[in-house]
Design a protein around this motif. Sequence first.
Motif, PDB file in Angstrom:
ATOM      1  N   LEU A  57     -22.277  -2.073 -50.168  1.00  0.00           N
ATOM      2  CA  LEU A  57     -22.747  -2.989 -51.097  1.00  0.00           C
ATOM      3  C   LEU A  57     -22.763  -4.313 -50.466  1.00  0.00           C
ATOM      4  CD1 LEU A  57     -23.765  -3.551 -53.993  1.00  0.00           C
ATOM      5  CD2 LEU A  57     -21.096  -4.269 -54.510  1.00  0.00           C
ATOM      6  N   VAL A  58     -24.224  -4.870 -50.265  1.00  0.00           N
ATOM      7  CA  VAL A  58     -24.150  -6.271 -49.556  1.00  0.00           C
ATOM      8  C   VAL A  58     -24.739  -7.321 -50.473  1.00  0.00           C
ATOM      9  CG1 VAL A  58     -25.491  -7.415 -47.629  1.00  0.00           C
ATOM     10  CG2 VAL A  58     -24.675  -5.076 -47.359  1.00  0.00           C
ATOM     11  N   ASP A  59     -23.789  -8.528 -50.492  1.00  0.00           N
ATOM     12  CA  ASP A  59     -24.373  -9.560 -51.268  1.00  0.00           C
ATOM     13  C   ASP A  59     -25.253 -10.491 -50.402  1.00  0.00           C
ATOM     14  OD1 ASP A  59     -24.690 -11.669 -52.947  1.00  0.00           O
ATOM     15  OD2 ASP A  59     -22.622 -12.428 -52.987  1.00  0.00           O
ATOM     16  N   ALA A  60     -26.566 -10.662 -50.807  1.00  0.00           N
ATOM     17  CA  ALA A  60     -27.585 -11.367 -49.932  1.00  0.00           C
ATOM     18  C   ALA A  60     -27.406 -13.117 -50.335  1.00  0.00           C
ATOM     19  CB  ALA A  60     -28.754 -10.694 -49.900  1.00  0.00           C
ATOM     20  N   LYS A  61     -26.731 -13.411 -51.232  1.00  0.00           N
ATOM     21  CA  LYS A  61     -26.736 -14.664 -51.451  1.00  0.00           C
ATOM     22  C   LYS A  61     -26.563 -15.758 -50.521  1.00  0.00           C
ATOM     23  CE  LYS A  61     -25.354 -18.008 -55.463  1.00  0.00           C
ATOM     24  NZ  LYS A  61     -24.814 -17.932 -56.672  1.00  0.00           N
ATOM     25  N   THR A 101     -19.894   7.942 -33.681  1.00  0.00           N
ATOM     26  CA  THR A 101     -20.546   9.051 -33.618  1.00  0.00           C
ATOM     27  C   THR A 101     -22.018   8.744 -33.484  1.00  0.00           C
ATOM     28  OG1 THR A 101     -20.426   9.398 -35.702  1.00  0.00           O
ATOM     29  CG2 THR A 101     -18.736  10.473 -34.459  1.00  0.00           C
ATOM     30  N   TYR A 102     -22.601   7.733 -33.174  1.00  0.00           N
ATOM     31  CA  TYR A 102     -24.141   7.563 -33.364  1.00  0.00           C
ATOM     32  C   TYR A 102     -24.820   8.381 -32.312  1.00  0.00           C
ATOM     33  CZ  TYR A 102     -28.545   5.105 -32.571  1.00  0.00           C
ATOM     34  OH  TYR A 102     -29.859   5.064 -32.320  1.00  0.00           O
ATOM     35  N   LEU A 103     -25.767   8.900 -32.894  1.00  0.00           N
ATOM     36  CA  LEU A 103     -26.639   9.453 -31.801  1.00  0.00           C
ATOM     37  C   LEU A 103     -27.932   9.569 -32.117  1.00  0.00           C
ATOM     38  CD1 LEU A 103     -25.218  13.366 -31.501  1.00  0.00           C
ATOM     39  CD2 LEU A 103     -25.080  11.749 -29.787  1.00  0.00           C
ATOM     40  N   LYS A 104     -28.943   8.897 -31.240  1.00  0.00           N
ATOM     41  CA  LYS A 104     -30.413   8.617 -31.576  1.00  0.00           C
ATOM     42  C   LYS A 104     -31.223   9.645 -32.351  1.00  0.00           C
ATOM     43  CE  LYS A 104     -31.497   8.141 -26.687  1.00  0.00           C
ATOM     44  NZ  LYS A 104     -32.227   7.519 -25.508  1.00  0.00           N
ATOM     45  N   ASN A 105     -30.879  10.694 -31.811  1.00  0.00           N
ATOM     46  CA  ASN A 105     -31.577  11.802 -32.297  1.00  0.00           C
ATOM     47  C   ASN A 105     -31.047  12.521 -33.749  1.00  0.00           C
ATOM     48  OD1 ASN A 105     -29.478  13.106 -31.227  1.00  0.00           O
ATOM     49  ND2 ASN A 105     -30.626  14.742 -30.511  1.00  0.00           N
ATOM     50  N   ALA A 106     -29.974  12.091 -34.468  1.00  0.00           N
ATOM     51  CA  ALA A 106     -29.542  12.504 -35.460  1.00  0.00           C
ATOM     52  C   ALA A 106     -29.461  11.215 -36.486  1.00  0.00           C
ATOM     53  CB  ALA A 106     -28.159  12.996 -35.401  1.00  0.00           C
ATOM     54  N   ASP A 107     -29.645  11.722 -37.829  1.00  0.00           N
ATOM     55  CA  ASP A 107     -29.375  10.826 -38.950  1.00  0.00           C
ATOM     56  C   ASP A 107     -28.152  10.592 -39.355  1.00  0.00           C
ATOM     57  OD1 ASP A 107     -30.004   9.329 -41.194  1.00  0.00           O
ATOM     58  OD2 ASP A 107     -30.466  10.749 -42.460  1.00  0.00           O
ATOM     59  N   CYS A 108     -27.528   9.653 -38.742  1.00  0.00           N
ATOM     60  CA  CYS A 108     -26.096   9.466 -39.033  1.00  0.00           C
ATOM     61  C   CYS A 108     -25.587   8.111 -39.689  1.00  0.00           C
ATOM     62  CB  CYS A 108     -25.063   9.383 -37.767  1.00  0.00           C
ATOM     63  SG  CYS A 108     -25.935   8.445 -36.442  1.00  0.00           S
ATOM     64  N   GLY A 109     -27.092   7.357 -40.349  1.00  0.00           N
ATOM     65  CA  GLY A 109     -26.793   6.169 -40.957  1.00  0.00           C
ATOM     66  C   GLY A 109     -26.120   6.166 -42.312  1.00  0.00           C
ATOM     67  N   ASP A 110     -25.816   5.057 -42.865  1.00  0.00           N
ATOM     68  CA  ASP A 110     -25.379   5.009 -44.144  1.00  0.00           C
ATOM     69  C   ASP A 110     -26.384   4.315 -45.109  1.00  0.00           C
ATOM     70  OD1 ASP A 110     -22.887   5.887 -43.208  1.00  0.00           O
ATOM     71  OD2 ASP A 110     -22.185   3.885 -42.986  1.00  0.00           O
ATOM     72  N   ASN A 111     -25.914   4.485 -46.624  1.00  0.00           N
ATOM     73  CA  ASN A 111     -26.696   3.738 -47.593  1.00  0.00           C
ATOM     74  C   ASN A 111     -26.412   2.456 -47.857  1.00  0.00           C
ATOM     75  OD1 ASN A 111     -28.026   6.321 -47.894  1.00  0.00           O
ATOM     76  ND2 ASN A 111     -26.413   6.896 -49.168  1.00  0.00           N
ATOM     77  N   VAL A 112     -27.239   1.467 -48.218  1.00  0.00           N
ATOM     78  CA  VAL A 112     -27.138   0.042 -48.393  1.00  0.00           C
ATOM     79  C   VAL A 112     -27.667  -0.187 -49.651  1.00  0.00           C
ATOM     80  CG1 VAL A 112     -27.511  -2.338 -47.481  1.00  0.00           C
ATOM     81  CG2 VAL A 112     -27.091  -0.320 -46.047  1.00  0.00           C
ATOM     82  N   VAL A 113     -26.847  -0.841 -50.560  1.00  0.00           N
ATOM     83  CA  VAL A 113     -27.577  -1.565 -51.808  1.00  0.00           C
ATOM     84  C   VAL A 113     -27.329  -3.236 -51.684  1.00  0.00           C
ATOM     85  CG1 VAL A 113     -26.946  -1.839 -54.302  1.00  0.00           C
ATOM     86  CG2 VAL A 113     -26.684   0.266 -53.294  1.00  0.00           C
ATOM     87  N   VAL A 114     -28.442  -3.721 -51.606  1.00  0.00           N
ATOM     88  CA  VAL A 114     -28.311  -5.210 -51.534  1.00  0.00           C
ATOM     89  C   VAL A 114     -28.440  -5.752 -53.092  1.00  0.00           C
ATOM     90  CG1 VAL A 114     -29.795  -7.249 -50.832  1.00  0.00           C
ATOM     91  CG2 VAL A 114     -29.430  -5.052 -49.400  1.00  0.00           C
ATOM     92  N   VAL A 115     -27.614  -6.649 -53.398  1.00  0.00           N
ATOM     93  CA  VAL A 115     -27.591  -7.261 -54.772  1.00  0.00           C
ATOM     94  C   VAL A 115     -28.018  -8.962 -54.343  1.00  0.00           C
ATOM     95  CG1 VAL A 115     -26.095  -5.775 -55.922  1.00  0.00           C
ATOM     96  CG2 VAL A 115     -24.874  -7.859 -54.458  1.00  0.00           C
ATOM     97  N   ASN A 116     -28.436  -9.631 -55.384  1.00  0.00           N
ATOM     98  CA  ASN A 116     -28.671 -10.957 -55.179  1.00  0.00           C
ATOM     99  C   ASN A 116     -29.767 -11.344 -54.023  1.00  0.00           C
ATOM    100  OD1 ASN A 116     -26.898 -11.623 -57.200  1.00  0.00           O
ATOM    101  ND2 ASN A 116     -25.470 -11.973 -55.860  1.00  0.00           N
ATOM    102  N   ALA A 117     -30.678 -10.182 -53.856  1.00  0.00           N
ATOM    103  CA  ALA A 117     -31.868 -10.394 -52.820  1.00  0.00           C
ATOM    104  C   ALA A 117     -32.691 -11.721 -53.249  1.00  0.00           C
ATOM    105  CB  ALA A 117     -32.849  -9.294 -53.072  1.00  0.00           C
ATOM    106  N   LYS A 118     -32.716 -12.089 -54.459  1.00  0.00           N
ATOM    107  CA  LYS A 118     -33.604 -13.451 -54.987  1.00  0.00           C
ATOM    108  C   LYS A 118     -33.259 -14.396 -54.361  1.00  0.00           C
ATOM    109  CE  LYS A 118     -31.183 -13.828 -59.233  1.00  0.00           C
ATOM    110  NZ  LYS A 118     -31.070 -14.040 -60.583  1.00  0.00           N
ATOM    111  N   ASP A 119     -31.985 -14.525 -53.756  1.00  0.00           N
ATOM    112  CA  ASP A 119     -31.185 -15.816 -53.389  1.00  0.00           C
ATOM    113  C   ASP A 119     -31.213 -15.667 -51.939  1.00  0.00           C
ATOM    114  OD1 ASP A 119     -30.756 -16.788 -56.162  1.00  0.00           O
ATOM    115  OD2 ASP A 119     -28.863 -15.600 -55.986  1.00  0.00           O
TER     116      ASP A 119
END
Length: 116
Positions: free
Chosen positions: A33-37, A59-77
């Motif tokens: 959860l990321v606050d973009a304000k 454990t990053y590998l460029k040929n594997a999907d090992c990323g996380d999910n991101v929710v951005v709040v206050n993007a209007k700011d």
Amino acid sequence: HVGLRVEGPDARIMSLPLAVSRTIRSTKPVWHLVDAKGQVTGRLATQLSYILRGKHKPTYLKNADCGDNVVVVNAKDLVLTGAKLRQGRGAKLYRWHTGHPGGLKTRTAKEIIEGN
């Protein structure tokens, strides 16, 4: 453990245990959860891209999907810097093409934010 065995001069470089790829597939993505304000748009986008790709994990590998999910709040700011909010001559223009002949479209950041 089961491993991939390669013969020849590159055997030392190419031998990779298959257990590593299994652990990456078995890990579940984490939600961030990321606050973009007050954040600058480009810098925040760069930081979020690292999280989405998974480059922050050991454990990053460029040929594997090992990323996380991101929710951005206050993007209007978010903060736009430079010529992005300038009007008239010298304003940054965002262009895209519709795919049709003569379909080049142009808008400024202010028009995009206002929803025109």
